[in-house]
Design a protein around this motif. Structure first.
Motif, PDB file in Angstrom:
ATOM      1  N   ALA A  92       0.483  -1.215  -0.020  1.00 57.28           N
ATOM      2  CA  ALA A  92      -0.062   0.027   0.078  1.00 57.28           C
ATOM      3  C   ALA A  92       0.696   1.338  -0.015  1.00 57.28           C
ATOM      4  CB  ALA A  92      -0.941   0.013   1.242  1.00 57.28           C
ATOM      5  N   LEU A  93       1.897   1.128   0.686  1.00 58.65           N
ATOM      6  CA  LEU A  93       2.831   2.424   0.880  1.00 58.65           C
ATOM      7  C   LEU A  93       3.570   2.772  -0.488  1.00 58.65           C
ATOM      8  CD1 LEU A  93       4.304   2.284   4.351  1.00 58.65           C
ATOM      9  CD2 LEU A  93       1.995   3.104   3.799  1.00 58.65           C
ATOM     10  N   ALA A  94       4.144   1.636  -0.953  1.00 59.12           N
ATOM     11  CA  ALA A  94       4.526   1.635  -2.463  1.00 59.12           C
ATOM     12  C   ALA A  94       3.853   2.053  -3.408  1.00 59.12           C
ATOM     13  CB  ALA A  94       5.383   0.000  -2.819  1.00 59.12           C
ATOM     14  N   ASP A  95       2.450   1.725  -3.252  1.00 58.72           N
ATOM     15  CA  ASP A  95       1.580   2.074  -4.316  1.00 58.72           C
ATOM     16  C   ASP A  95       1.317   3.718  -4.289  1.00 58.72           C
ATOM     17  OD1 ASP A  95      -0.223   1.310  -6.569  1.00 58.72           O
ATOM     18  OD2 ASP A  95      -1.970   1.558  -5.049  1.00 58.72           O
ATOM     19  N   LEU A  96       1.273   3.980  -3.001  1.00 57.78           N
ATOM     20  CA  LEU A  96       1.204   5.490  -2.826  1.00 57.78           C
ATOM     21  C   LEU A  96       2.271   6.258  -3.403  1.00 57.78           C
ATOM     22  CD1 LEU A  96      -0.572   6.015   0.662  1.00 57.78           C
ATOM     23  CD2 LEU A  96      -1.393   6.732  -1.537  1.00 57.78           C
ATOM     24  N   ASN A 211      -5.755   3.352  -2.563  1.00 56.05           N
ATOM     25  CA  ASN A 211      -7.135   4.043  -3.118  1.00 56.05           C
ATOM     26  C   ASN A 211      -7.663   4.808  -2.037  1.00 56.05           C
ATOM     27  OD1 ASN A 211      -6.544   3.125  -5.744  1.00 56.05           O
ATOM     28  ND2 ASN A 211      -8.031   1.575  -5.658  1.00 56.05           N
ATOM     29  N   ALA A 212      -8.151   4.302  -0.984  1.00 58.93           N
ATOM     30  CA  ALA A 212      -8.731   5.056  -0.219  1.00 58.93           C
ATOM     31  C   ALA A 212      -8.154   6.330   0.583  1.00 58.93           C
ATOM     32  CB  ALA A 212      -9.217   4.283   1.143  1.00 58.93           C
ATOM     33  N   ALA A 213      -6.691   6.156   0.581  1.00 55.14           N
ATOM     34  CA  ALA A 213      -5.767   7.076   1.184  1.00 55.14           C
ATOM     35  C   ALA A 213      -5.946   8.454   0.287  1.00 55.14           C
ATOM     36  CB  ALA A 213      -4.443   6.669   1.140  1.00 55.14           C
ATOM     37  N   LEU A 214      -5.834   7.942  -1.276  1.00 54.05           N
ATOM     38  CA  LEU A 214      -5.617   9.068  -2.207  1.00 54.05           C
ATOM     39  C   LEU A 214      -6.977   9.714  -2.169  1.00 54.05           C
ATOM     40  CD1 LEU A 214      -3.897   7.215  -5.176  1.00 54.05           C
ATOM     41  CD2 LEU A 214      -3.020   9.391  -3.677  1.00 54.05           C
ATOM     42  N   ARG A 215      -7.893   8.957  -1.948  1.00 55.22           N
ATOM     43  CA  ARG A 215      -9.543   9.385  -2.080  1.00 55.22           C
ATOM     44  C   ARG A 215      -9.924  10.298  -0.827  1.00 55.22           C
ATOM     45  NH1 ARG A 215     -11.400   5.250  -3.329  1.00 55.22           N
ATOM     46  NH2 ARG A 215     -12.289   4.569  -1.266  1.00 55.22           N
ATOM     47  N   GLY A 217      -7.794  11.400   1.582  1.00 57.70           N
ATOM     48  CA  GLY A 217      -6.861  12.331   1.755  1.00 57.70           C
ATOM     49  C   GLY A 217      -6.546  13.388   1.029  1.00 57.70           C
ATOM     50  N   PHE A 218      -7.377  13.470   0.017  1.00 57.83           N
ATOM     51  CA  PHE A 218      -7.245  14.557  -1.028  1.00 57.83           C
ATOM     52  C   PHE A 218      -5.928  14.643  -1.509  1.00 57.83           C
ATOM     53  CE2 PHE A 218     -11.417  15.561  -0.569  1.00 57.83           C
ATOM     54  CZ  PHE A 218     -11.920  15.562   1.001  1.00 57.83           C
ATOM     55  N   VAL A 219      -5.179  13.695  -1.866  1.00 58.95           N
ATOM     56  CA  VAL A 219      -3.919  13.683  -2.257  1.00 58.95           C
ATOM     57  C   VAL A 219      -3.886  13.661  -3.547  1.00 58.95           C
ATOM     58  CG1 VAL A 219      -1.433  12.836  -2.150  1.00 58.95           C
ATOM     59  CG2 VAL A 219      -3.027  13.013  -0.152  1.00 58.95           C
ATOM     60  N   PRO A 220      -3.339  14.481  -4.408  1.00 58.08           N
ATOM     61  CA  PRO A 220      -3.498  14.164  -6.027  1.00 58.08           C
ATOM     62  C   PRO A 220      -2.274  13.291  -6.630  1.00 58.08           C
ATOM     63  CG  PRO A 220      -3.000  16.630  -5.340  1.00 58.08           C
ATOM     64  CD  PRO A 220      -3.010  15.898  -4.162  1.00 58.08           C
ATOM     65  N   ALA A 221      -2.914  12.703  -7.503  1.00 60.21           N
ATOM     66  CA  ALA A 221      -2.003  11.615  -8.013  1.00 60.21           C
ATOM     67  C   ALA A 221      -0.924  12.181  -8.826  1.00 60.21           C
ATOM     68  CB  ALA A 221      -2.685  10.587  -8.981  1.00 60.21           C
ATOM     69  N   SER A 222       0.050  11.576  -9.429  1.00 61.72           N
ATOM     70  CA  SER A 222       1.057  12.430 -10.291  1.00 61.72           C
ATOM     71  C   SER A 222       0.232  12.860 -11.412  1.00 61.72           C
ATOM     72  CB  SER A 222       2.053  11.384 -10.716  1.00 61.72           C
ATOM     73  OG  SER A 222       3.003  11.708 -11.582  1.00 61.72           O
TER      74      SER A 222
END
Length: 228
Positions: A92-96, A211-215, A217-222
């Motif tokens: 999960a951390l590597a995916d983020l 996916n949940a952390a991105l969604r 946490g409002f953290v933009p993807a690259s």
């Protein structure tokens, strides 16, 4: 669009631009003018949200920390065993780190320990590894009854090394690479009757957690080319 929504979008655009600028040039050489230009906002708008470059860096660290902690928490909470949770959390951390330039920049800034509060995500990862190994020992799923004093450090250093290497070659953070790491390590780490139940490639929980952390946490993807 409400004023609050516009402000949130401006903030996200500035963080994304700052992450790109810090990664290209490093903290010291990064320019606020380049960040505001990349974000498509005025210098005044930048300073409305962030007092200075240090404030931008601190916001990146905070957003990265929240996303990584949330992903780790979700993967840990949905686990079937502590060892599988350790595998899932690492995926999960590597995916983020693969998918979000904000997380990558914030992680790097936190590990450098400069221009901020001393938040260090590498140390947090080592503590997470220590906790999960202790839980695995309590479950009786380790090859040894008690993890050695240096085991958590070896695991943390090995996985963090992939993040360092990925700065020049993103393949080091690929799911394939991390799966290979666990395929080599788990046979010496897990008790024989536990090994057959473990999935070195991670479970669905790992991807769901990132996916949940991105969604949430409002953290933009690259914003650049997709990483493997």
């Amino acid at each position: 669009m409400t004023k609050q929504e516009r402000a949130a979008r401006t903030r996200d655009a500035l963080l994304l631009a700052a992450a790109q600028e810090f990664q290209r040039h490093g903290y010291d050489r990064a320019k606020l003018s380049a960040i505001s230009s990349q974000a498509g906002v005025s210098s005044g708008a930048l300073h409305f949200h962030f007092e200075n470059k240090a404030a931008l860096a601190e916001a990146l660290r905070t957003d990265a920390s929240r996303a990584l902690r949330r992903a780790a928490h979700l993967a840990h909470r949905r686990r079937t065993s502590a060892l599988q949770a350790l595998v899932d959390v690492s995926h999960a951390l590597a995916d983020l780190l693969r998918r979000s330039i904000v997380v990558r920049a914030g992680f790097l800034l936190s590990c450098e320990g400069a221009h901020g509060t001393g938040l260090n995500l590498r140390q947090e990862w080592q503590l997470c590894v220590q906790q999960l190994l202790a839980e695995a020992a309590d479950e009786g799923t380790l090859a040894q009854a008690s993890p050695g004093p240096h085991l958590a450090g070896v695991l943390a250093a090995s996985t963090i090394g992939y993040e360092v290497l990925s700065r020049t070659n993103p393949e080091w953070l690929s799911s394939f690479t991390l799966t290979g790491f666990w395929e080599v390590l788990l046979p010496t780490l897990a008790a024989p009757d536990t090994l057959t139940e473990l999935r070195p490639g991670g479970t669905d929980t790992a991807h769901q957690a990132s996916n949940a952390a991105l969604r949430t946490g409002f953290v933009p993807a690259s914003a650049g080319p997709a990483l493997p």
